[in-house]
Every structure is written in structure tokens, then in C-alpha cells.
Design an enzyme around this catalytic site. Structure first.
Site, mmCIF file in Angstrom:
data_model
loop_
_atom_site.group_PDB
_atom_site.id
_atom_site.type_symbol
_atom_site.label_atom_id
_atom_site.label_comp_id
_atom_site.label_asym_id
_atom_site.label_seq_id
_atom_site.Cartn_x
_atom_site.Cartn_y
_atom_site.Cartn_z
ATOM 1 N N GLY A 10 -47.044 116.662 -16.352
ATOM 2 C CA GLY A 10 -48.076 116.632 -15.317
ATOM 3 C C GLY A 10 -47.836 117.697 -14.263
ATOM 4 O O GLY A 10 -46.872 118.463 -14.324
ATOM 5 N N THR A 78 -44.469 107.905 -8.349
ATOM 6 C CA THR A 78 -45.842 107.594 -8.746
ATOM 7 C C THR A 78 -46.495 106.686 -7.700
ATOM 8 O O THR A 78 -45.805 105.878 -7.074
ATOM 9 C CB THR A 78 -45.805 106.911 -10.131
ATOM 10 O OG1 THR A 78 -45.228 107.826 -11.046
ATOM 11 C CG2 THR A 78 -47.168 106.502 -10.609
ATOM 12 N N HIS A 133 -56.993 115.789 -1.139
ATOM 13 C CA HIS A 133 -56.170 116.164 -2.298
ATOM 14 C C HIS A 133 -57.026 116.912 -3.317
ATOM 15 O O HIS A 133 -58.256 116.870 -3.256
ATOM 16 C CB HIS A 133 -55.566 114.919 -2.973
ATOM 17 C CG HIS A 133 -54.388 114.353 -2.234
ATOM 18 N ND1 HIS A 133 -54.524 113.401 -1.251
ATOM 19 C CD2 HIS A 133 -53.058 114.609 -2.329
ATOM 20 C CE1 HIS A 133 -53.326 113.089 -0.767
ATOM 21 N NE2 HIS A 133 -52.418 113.808 -1.400
ATOM 22 N N HIS A 134 -56.337 117.511 -4.278
ATOM 23 C CA HIS A 134 -56.983 118.231 -5.380
ATOM 24 C C HIS A 134 -57.941 117.311 -6.144
ATOM 25 O O HIS A 134 -57.773 116.083 -6.164
ATOM 26 C CB HIS A 134 -55.923 118.794 -6.339
ATOM 27 C CG HIS A 134 -55.001 117.740 -6.882
ATOM 28 N ND1 HIS A 134 -55.275 117.040 -8.025
ATOM 29 C CD2 HIS A 134 -53.822 117.254 -6.420
ATOM 30 C CE1 HIS A 134 -54.309 116.180 -8.257
ATOM 31 N NE2 HIS A 134 -53.408 116.283 -7.299
ATOM 32 N N LYS A 137 -56.858 114.302 -8.667
ATOM 33 C CA LYS A 137 -56.074 113.134 -8.257
ATOM 34 C C LYS A 137 -56.772 111.851 -8.672
ATOM 35 O O LYS A 137 -57.967 111.695 -8.448
ATOM 36 C CB LYS A 137 -55.822 113.143 -6.745
ATOM 37 C CG LYS A 137 -54.909 112.002 -6.300
ATOM 38 C CD LYS A 137 -54.381 112.191 -4.893
ATOM 39 C CE LYS A 137 -53.584 110.983 -4.424
ATOM 40 N NZ LYS A 137 -52.379 110.727 -5.236
ATOM 41 N N GLY A 143 -51.667 107.120 -1.911
ATOM 42 C CA GLY A 143 -50.563 106.219 -1.542
ATOM 43 C C GLY A 143 -50.044 106.548 -0.154
ATOM 44 O O GLY A 143 -49.635 105.656 0.591
HETATM 45 N N1 LIG Z 1 -44.298 110.431 -4.014
HETATM 46 C C1 LIG Z 1 -44.759 111.668 -3.792
HETATM 47 O O1 LIG Z 1 -44.326 112.380 -2.870
HETATM 48 C C2 LIG Z 1 -45.834 112.210 -4.704
HETATM 49 C C3 LIG Z 1 -46.238 113.543 -4.598
HETATM 50 C C4 LIG Z 1 -47.202 114.017 -5.502
HETATM 51 C C5 LIG Z 1 -47.748 113.160 -6.453
HETATM 52 N N2 LIG Z 1 -47.341 111.862 -6.487
HETATM 53 C C6 LIG Z 1 -47.837 110.924 -7.505
HETATM 54 O O2 LIG Z 1 -47.193 111.236 -8.731
HETATM 55 C C7 LIG Z 1 -48.055 110.848 -9.818
HETATM 56 C C8 LIG Z 1 -48.241 112.035 -10.750
HETATM 57 O O3 LIG Z 1 -48.953 113.045 -10.065
HETATM 58 P P1 LIG Z 1 -49.452 114.365 -10.835
HETATM 59 O O4 LIG Z 1 -50.298 115.119 -9.882
HETATM 60 O O5 LIG Z 1 -48.286 115.036 -11.478
HETATM 61 O O6 LIG Z 1 -50.377 113.688 -11.966
HETATM 62 P P2 LIG Z 1 -50.759 114.284 -13.397
HETATM 63 O O7 LIG Z 1 -51.926 113.484 -13.852
HETATM 64 O O8 LIG Z 1 -50.879 115.770 -13.324
HETATM 65 O O9 LIG Z 1 -49.486 113.965 -14.311
HETATM 66 C C9 LIG Z 1 -49.134 112.689 -14.737
HETATM 67 C C10 LIG Z 1 -48.368 112.846 -16.060
HETATM 68 O O10 LIG Z 1 -47.912 111.544 -16.420
HETATM 69 C C11 LIG Z 1 -48.072 111.442 -17.823
HETATM 70 N N3 LIG Z 1 -48.141 110.035 -18.212
HETATM 71 C C12 LIG Z 1 -49.202 109.210 -18.231
HETATM 72 N N4 LIG Z 1 -48.849 108.014 -18.716
HETATM 73 C C13 LIG Z 1 -47.531 108.105 -19.008
HETATM 74 C C14 LIG Z 1 -46.592 107.204 -19.559
HETATM 75 N N5 LIG Z 1 -46.976 105.967 -19.920
HETATM 76 N N6 LIG Z 1 -45.323 107.622 -19.715
HETATM 77 C C15 LIG Z 1 -44.930 108.866 -19.353
HETATM 78 N N7 LIG Z 1 -45.781 109.775 -18.852
HETATM 79 C C16 LIG Z 1 -47.067 109.385 -18.667
HETATM 80 C C17 LIG Z 1 -49.361 112.188 -18.143
HETATM 81 O O11 LIG Z 1 -49.416 112.585 -19.523
HETATM 82 C C18 LIG Z 1 -49.241 113.383 -17.209
HETATM 83 O O12 LIG Z 1 -48.589 114.473 -17.842
HETATM 84 C C19 LIG Z 1 -49.351 110.353 -9.177
HETATM 85 O O13 LIG Z 1 -49.298 108.956 -9.083
HETATM 86 C C20 LIG Z 1 -49.320 110.994 -7.796
HETATM 87 O O14 LIG Z 1 -50.068 110.288 -6.843
HETATM 88 C C21 LIG Z 1 -46.407 111.379 -5.647
#
Ligand SMILES: NC(=O)c1ccc[n+]([C@@H]2O[C@H](COP(=O)([O-])OP(=O)(O)OC[C@H]3O[C@@H](n4cnc5c(N)ncnc54)[C@H](O)[C@@H]3O)[C@@H](O)[C@H]2O)c1
Length: 221
Positions: A10, A78, A133-134, A137, A143
Site C-alpha cells: 500500500g 491502521t 486527505h488524498h 483514503k 482516525g
Molecule cells: N497511524 C498513522 O500515522 C497512519 C498514517 C497513514 C495511514 N494510516 C492508515 O494506514 C492504513 C493504510 O493506509 P494506506 O494509505 O497505505 O492504504 P492503502 O490502501 O494504500 O494500502 C493498504 C494495503 O493493505 C493491504 N491489505 C488489505 N487487506 C489486507 C490484509 N488482510 N492483510 C494484509 N494486507 C492487506 C492492501 O492490499 C494494500 O496494499 C489506513 O488505515 C490508513 O488510514 C495510518
């Protein structure tokens, strides 16, 4: 320190892989994602020092099952967890160290404290949170917007607005409006490397901890 990245294909997973390339303190043991050769944690045979999760909240049970079985600390970045999934995080924290924060940037940790203080100083203010956000999202509100709203004491009039546009990495604006003045607090992430670095800092810190549920409050004193 050996790491597993869960959700490695991701946007954030890829930012984390890039951050690891320039950091000799960490070694990427497995990059796990349904679209990669290592599709699931069950395929990981070697033990890591920590799992960093940037995937989807629906994966929480499988993630925790693996971490509990292998006694591996986990940094859950996440967002969007249901109450039941959050309860799973709390339960797992009885046996392994679990770090969970909707935003792992130092700036948002400080903003959260400022929001709490400002809300106490302006008990009659209307509070507006605008998160941008982009456009890809998946959860809304973010969150982080929920985290900021939870930092505001007592029942208050809070409205949260979500904007989705372009490739914005994350902007959170909290506006306090009284009859006589407006106070605006804002944090803007310039790129995803910010969150990748925050997750690595959390992972390094977490591996020395006892079982428990930790957040940025524990990291930032
Ligand atoms: N805590 C933080 O500071 C912070 C910062 C940025 C993003 N986030 C969160 O992180 C998460 C991911 O964000 P992103 O922008 O990379 O999203 P994204 O959709 O680009 O990537 C998510 C990835 O997770 C994979 N995925 C889905 N189901 C899965 C599973 N069962 N097992 C393993 N992998 C799986 C998908 O194939 C994808 O590659 C989101 O929930 C986002 O809100 C948190």
C-alpha cells in the site's frame, strides 16, 4: 531489528519499505500483502522483532492471531477499527506489547495536547475539525480527526468535516470559535515518510516494553 510490514504494497507500506532502505538499524524480514508473493502472515517462518501494520482494519484478527501465536510485538497504524476489532487489540495487549495510534507523527501528538488545552480555556467555543486527505483514503472521518475529538474534554459541540482531494498526505485543522475570537490549530504532513519514521520509532521503543496497550502518549513525554 527484524521487521515484518503488514500491508507492504500500500501507499504507507511502500513508504515504509523506502524508509528502511536508508536505515541500517532495521532489516525487512517479510513484506506481507495479498498482492505480494508473501500474501499472508501465516507464510512467515522466521520470527521478527516487531510487526508494523499499515493495512486494513478487517485484517486485525488475523494480524493479532499471528502476533499472539509468535509472541511478536505489533505496531498497529491502521485506522477505522470497529469496536469489536478495538476490543481484540485490548485483549491481545494482555499478552504482548501492542502500540496503536491513528497518527504516529510527533506533530499530531503535540497538536492533540494543544487541542485539549485550548478546549479547556474556551469552554463555550464551537469546535470545528476539518481533515483533508488524498482521494483514495477509505475511512472518513480520519482516525486522527476522531483522536483529536477524543482529546476534547466534556460534552462539546464538535463538528467534523472530511475533504478528499488529490494526493494530500494529511491536513488536520481544529478551529475554536467564540463570540469574540477564533483560534485555529493546524498540522500538515508534507509526505508519508513522516508516518513511516514515526512507525519505526514506535517499533524500536515497543520491543523493550512489557505486554500492554501503548500509544503516542507513552512515546512523547
Ligand atoms: N497511524 C498513522 O500515522 C497512519 C498514517 C497513514 C495511514 N494510516 C492508515 O494506514 C492504513 C493504510 O493506509 P494506506 O494509505 O497505505 O492504504 P492503502 O490502501 O494504500 O494500502 C493498504 C494495503 O493493505 C493491504 N491489505 C488489505 N487487506 C489486507 C490484509 N488482510 N492483510 C494484509 N494486507 C492487506 C492492501 O492490499 C494494500 O496494499 C489506513 O488505515 C490508513 O488510514 C495510518
Amino acid at each position: 531489528m527484524k521487521l515484518i510490514i503488514h500491508g507492504a504494497a500500500g501507499r504507507m507500506g511502500r513508504a515504509l519499505v523506502r524508509a528502511l532502505e536508508n536505515n541500517g538499524d532495521f532489516q525487512l524480514l517479510y513484506a506481507v500483502d495479498p498482492v505480494l508473493p508473501v500474501r499472508a502472515l501465516s507464510q512467515c517462518r522466521q520470527k521478527a522483532d516487531c510487526v508494523i501494520d499499515f493495512s486494513h482494519h478487517s485484517a486485525t484478527k488475523a494480524l493479532l492471531d499471528y502476533c499472539l501465536r509468535t509472541k511478536t510485538p505489533v505496531v498497529v497504524c491502521t485506522t477505522g477499527h470497529t469496536q469489536a476489532e478495538h476490543a481484540l487489540l485490548c485483549r491481545a495487549a494482555g499478552q504482548i506489547p501492542v502500540f496503536h495510534s491513528s497518527n504516529v507523527s510527533l506533530g499530531i501528538a503535540l497538536l492533540t495536547q494543544l487541542v485539549s488545552q485550548t478546549a479547556q480555556r474556551f469552554p463555550d467555543a464551537d469546535i470545528t475539525i476539518i481533515e483533508t486527505h488524498h482521494s483514495q483514503k477509505r475511512d472518513a472521518p480520519s482516525g486522527t480527526a476522531l483522536l483529536l475529538s477524543q482529546a476534547i474534554p466534556s460534552p462539546r459541540n464538535i463538528s467534523i468535516h472530511s475533504v478528499r482531494r488529490g494526493t494530500v498526505a494529511g491536513i488536520h485543522r481544529v478551529i475554536f470559535t467564540t463570540e469574540s475570537q477564533t483560534v485555529t490549530l493546524q498540522h500538515e504532513a508534507h509526505h508519508r515518510g513522516l508516518y513511516a519514521q514515526g512507525a519505526l520509532t514506535a517499533a524500536a521503543w515497543l520491543t523493550g516494553q512489557r505486554p500492554g496497550l501503548y500509544s503516542m502518549k507513552d512515546l512523547v513525554v
